[in-house]
Motif scaffolding. Structure first.
Motif, mmCIF file in Angstrom:
data_model
loop_
_atom_site.group_PDB
_atom_site.id
_atom_site.type_symbol
_atom_site.label_atom_id
_atom_site.label_comp_id
_atom_site.label_asym_id
_atom_site.label_seq_id
_atom_site.Cartn_x
_atom_site.Cartn_y
_atom_site.Cartn_z
ATOM 1 N N VAL A 48 37.354 -33.711 -60.566
ATOM 2 C CA VAL A 48 37.560 -32.674 -61.656
ATOM 3 C C VAL A 48 36.382 -32.693 -62.474
ATOM 4 N N VAL A 73 44.947 -33.721 -66.069
ATOM 5 C CA VAL A 73 44.155 -32.236 -65.656
ATOM 6 C C VAL A 73 44.477 -31.493 -66.747
ATOM 7 N N GLN A 77 39.883 -26.315 -66.208
ATOM 8 C CA GLN A 77 38.934 -27.255 -65.557
ATOM 9 C C GLN A 77 38.947 -26.838 -64.136
ATOM 10 N N LEU A 79 38.550 -28.057 -60.205
ATOM 11 C CA LEU A 79 38.710 -28.844 -59.002
ATOM 12 C C LEU A 79 37.823 -28.325 -57.878
#
Length: 233
Positions: A48, A73, A77, A79
């Protein structure tokens, strides 16, 4: 409290925007990501990142049994999905063109094809294929101005007569068409009968000028003395 997050997912071959439920476990997420990235769940490493510009991850989703919410999370953001065994899923090969045979044409073969940008430009007369206006026919242009004739040159200034003597009539190297070279009676010219190092006629500096024939009127024009002291100091 929000139950879903919008995130960016990036793998060696893909990049997409996705929405996932925060209650989703990491294991369940990997199953979904296999459909997106082509990487088997057991070979996925999910990191992350705060965004795509930062070099280091915030955290790695290491426990398949933990939900996304456990790792905090957040929206938007990144991944990043790495393939721990690319030889199985062949990741990276979709974007690697180094081993792809290239289809190449010689310039002659390219010019013969009718499905190219070049052919399109030729058909529609675009760019360098556009029709150019006909150039002046220098040899066929008749100018009834004789060398040695007195003349007056058209001026944009009212009541200002630019008079002189015709010294040259013909084509030049500095521009196309026929030009008339004139020696003015006063130093109101631009040269000494030369342009770009080429001498066309003789006169004193600042007495010579070249103009187009349509600006010249030949006739009985006596010399007029111009008094510059009235307006200039």
């Amino acid at each position: 409290m929000a139950r879903t997050v919008n995130v960016f997912v990036r793998s060696p071959d893909t990049r997409s925007e996705r929405r996932y439920d925060l209650a989703l476990t990491v294991g369940q997420l990997k199953n979904k990501l296999e459909l997106v990235t082509g990487i088997p769940p057991q070979n996925q490493k999910i990191s992350v990142y705060a965004n795509e510009d930062v070099p280091e991850p915030i955290i790695v989703l290491s426990d398949d049994n933990r939900p996304l919410g456990f790792y905090g999370v957040r929206d938007w953001q990144l991944l990043k999905v790495d393939d721990l065994n690319p030889s199985v899923s062949f990741t990276g090969q979709l974007t690697d063109t180094s081993q792809v045979d290239k289809f190449e044409l010689s310039p002659e073969e390219y010019e013969q094809r009718q499905d190219t940008v070049l052919a399109y430009k030729q058909r529609n007369k675009i760019g360098r294929f556009a029709e150019k206006p006909a150039e002046e026919d220098v040899e066929g242009e008749e100018v009834e101005i004789q060398i040695g004739a007195r003349c007056e040159v058209e001026s944009a200034e009212e009541d200002f007569r630019k008079r002189g003597t015709v010294k040259f009539v013909g084509s030049t190297e500095f521009a196309k068409g026929v030009w008339v070279g004139i020696e003015y009676d006063e130093p109101i010219g631009k040269n000494d009968g030369s342009v770009k190092g080429k001498k066309y006629f003789e006169c004193k500096p600042n007495f010579g000028v070249f103009v187009k024939p349509d600006r010249v009127k030949a006739g009985d024009f006596p010399v007029e003395e111009i008094n510059f002291d009235d307006e200039e100091m």
